[in-house]
Design a protein around this motif. Structure first.
Motif, mmCIF file in Angstrom:
data_model
loop_
_atom_site.group_PDB
_atom_site.id
_atom_site.type_symbol
_atom_site.label_atom_id
_atom_site.label_comp_id
_atom_site.label_asym_id
_atom_site.label_seq_id
_atom_site.Cartn_x
_atom_site.Cartn_y
_atom_site.Cartn_z
ATOM 1 N N PRO A 1 -13.131 10.651 -8.197
ATOM 2 C CA PRO A 1 -12.063 9.821 -8.760
ATOM 3 C C PRO A 1 -10.697 10.312 -8.269
ATOM 4 C CG PRO A 1 -13.586 10.548 -10.470
ATOM 5 C CD PRO A 1 -13.921 11.324 -9.231
ATOM 6 N N LEU A 2 -9.834 9.378 -7.897
ATOM 7 C CA LEU A 2 -8.517 9.724 -7.370
ATOM 8 C C LEU A 2 -7.431 9.125 -8.269
ATOM 9 C CD1 LEU A 2 -9.252 9.036 -3.580
ATOM 10 C CD2 LEU A 2 -9.330 11.221 -4.775
ATOM 11 N N GLU A 3 -6.291 9.803 -8.305
ATOM 12 C CA GLU A 3 -5.224 9.364 -9.229
ATOM 13 C C GLU A 3 -4.262 8.372 -8.606
ATOM 14 O OE1 GLU A 3 -3.422 13.090 -10.020
ATOM 15 O OE2 GLU A 3 -5.252 13.886 -10.910
ATOM 16 N N GLY A 4 -4.274 8.238 -7.297
ATOM 17 C CA GLY A 4 -3.342 7.317 -6.647
ATOM 18 C C GLY A 4 -2.981 7.805 -5.263
ATOM 19 N N TYR A 5 -1.728 7.551 -4.877
ATOM 20 C CA TYR A 5 -1.298 7.811 -3.499
ATOM 21 C C TYR A 5 -0.049 8.681 -3.500
ATOM 22 C CZ TYR A 5 -4.085 3.601 -3.206
ATOM 23 O OH TYR A 5 -5.093 2.701 -3.342
#
Ligand SMILES: Cc1cc2nc3c(=O)[nH]c(=O)nc-3n(C[C@H](O)[C@H](O)[C@H](O)COP(=O)(O)OP(=O)(O)OC[C@H]3O[C@@H](n4cnc5c(N)ncnc54)[C@H](O)[C@@H]3O)c2cc1C
Length: 395
Positions: A76-80
């Motif tokens: 899972p990634l939080e954004g950029y």
């Protein structure tokens, strides 16, 4: 040549990557017989930035193939975090972006397909169309000829099938190119964000995966992509990148190149065949929507095959519904690409664009089942399909 024919609804799918495999799952669940053909043996590598948006994940969920149930890793990634010179801009992705290795994802989805006794999976064999018209198709794969009631073309951006049927898309003179490779962090850990570094001639994306692995993909002009093919030049670039992000990286797999990655609409159906995923339309990968589009269109085509009895109506319904569903994606891809690739757009990014506004737009487009005012606005201003390509073949 052996002839293989079946009574009842048989659907032939060319291409067993995301678009083809999800179509096969959807069809098999509806009781159709399926022949799924790919020229590669799986697992195989595929050039990709490996960032899967929430919208793509929602399609997997709806097909009963949720990431958490598939035998593949994902992070899972939080954004950029976008770097431009000495400045950076954080854009959170609250919709739920993940980093997922394509080698694992594509093989995992295919293993789900292979569970259905009604699906024949033929790998390592190129398919070519012998005949296609509404309600009937004949496809050759190796020494076999397969007869079906519907054909789904899911053979990617270069689509040999469309080319064999006379549908080619022009490559612009200033085409952008793409490449991707996998690296491992040897000291420090990359934050759970896609790190986007704007450099002369294009962008470099670092997508964190599990176990310290990082996908490094580059999009841009030949001057940016070429060094990725030369070991020494690549090392120099990666050392500079490592310093910028504070994580030291070593190569795990060599770069894969994919040629031109410009946005192109080809056609959504041809001679009664459904055209899905990249074969139908590609978006500049800087928008991170190719996988979601492949999954959306693969499922949608399968649903049209099983719900519409009249084959001509089925392709028409698919074309109309696909266009309705992906207009905001096309609009978002155009806006993202203009911002990332043009000088003015780049300048406005860290200076003028508020992180909050960018996050709201991104969230609205990436979230599944959302119909808010931002989405409608993005569809309206950028979603119209370019009319530069012939649509005659669809009529
Ligand atoms: C550098 C790069 C970075 C990207 N980054 C991202 C990202 O971060 N996020 C994202 O969502 N998307 C990204 N994309 C886009 C994404 O990879 C594609 O949109 C997606 O893979 C399309 O899936 P598909 O199933 O339509 O086609 P593909 O994945 O291209 O699959 C086509 C399949 O057809 C098979 N095939 C071809 N010809 C034949 C034949 N004659 N017979 C049988 N089989 C055949 C091929 O072997 C292949 O398996 C990126 C793309 C590139 C190039």
């Amino acid at each position: 040549m052996k002839r293989v024919s079946h009574k009842g609804g048989r659907v032939i799918i060319i291409g067993a990557s995301l678009a083809g495999s999800i179509a096969a799952v959807e069809l098999a669940q509806a009781g159709a017989l399926v022949t799924l053909i790919d020229k590669e043996n799986f697992p195989r590598r595929k050039p990709c930035g490996e960032g899967l948006s929430a919208r793509g994940q929602a399609e997997l969920d709806a097909a009963g193939c949720s990431l958490r149930d598939l035998p593949c890793s994902y992070r899972p990634l939080e954004g950029y975090r976008i770097f431009h010179g000495s400045r950076s801009l954080d854009i959170p992705d609250r919709a739920g972006l993940v980093g997922v290795p394509r080698k694992e994802l594509d093989a995992a989805l295919l293993s789900r397909v292979a569970r259905f006794s009604t699906v024949d999976v033929i790998l390592g064999t190129k398919a070519s169309v012998l005949e296609v018209r509404p309600g009937r198709c004949r496809v050759r794969a190796g020494d076999h000829e397969f007869v079906g009631d519907a054909l789904i073309v899911a053979d990617g951006a270069t689509s040999p099938t469309l080319r064999s049927l006379g549908q080619t898309a022009p490559v612009p003179r200033n085409a952008r190119l793409g490449t991707s490779s996998v690296w491992r962090s040897v000291s420090g850990e990359l934050m759970s964000k896609v790190h986007t570094v704007l450099v002369p001639g294009g962008e470099i994306y670092l997508t964190p995966l599990t176990n310290g692995l990082v996908n490094v993909s580059a999009l841009g002009r030949l001057s940016l992509i070429q060094p990725f093919a030369q070991e020494r030049a690549l090392r120099v670039r990666m050392d500079a990148l490592s310093e910028m992000i504070g994580v030291s990286l070593e190569p795990v797999s060599p770069p894969l190149s994919c040629g031109s990655i410009h946005a192109t609409y080809r056609c959504s159906h041809i001679n009664g065949a459904f055209v899905v995923g990249d074969a139908c339309e590609t978006f500049d990968p800087c928008a991170g929507f190719g996988m979601a589009h492949a999954l959306i269109t693969g499922r949608l085509a399968a649903q049209c095959v099983v719900t519409e009895i009249d084959p001509s109506r089925a392709v028409h319904t698919y074309a109309v519904e696909r266009e309705r569903r992906i207009r905001d994606v096309r609009g978002f891809a155009r806006i993202t690409s203009a911002t990332m690739t043009s000088g003015v757009g780049r300048l406005s990014l860290p200076f003028l664009v508020s992180s909050g506004l960018a996050a709201r737009v991104s969230e609205s487009i990436h979230a599944a089942d959302r119909g808010d005012v931002i989405r409608s606005f993005v569809s309206l201003i950028g979603g119209r399909r370019s009319r530069s390509l012939p649509e005659v073949l669809e009529n």
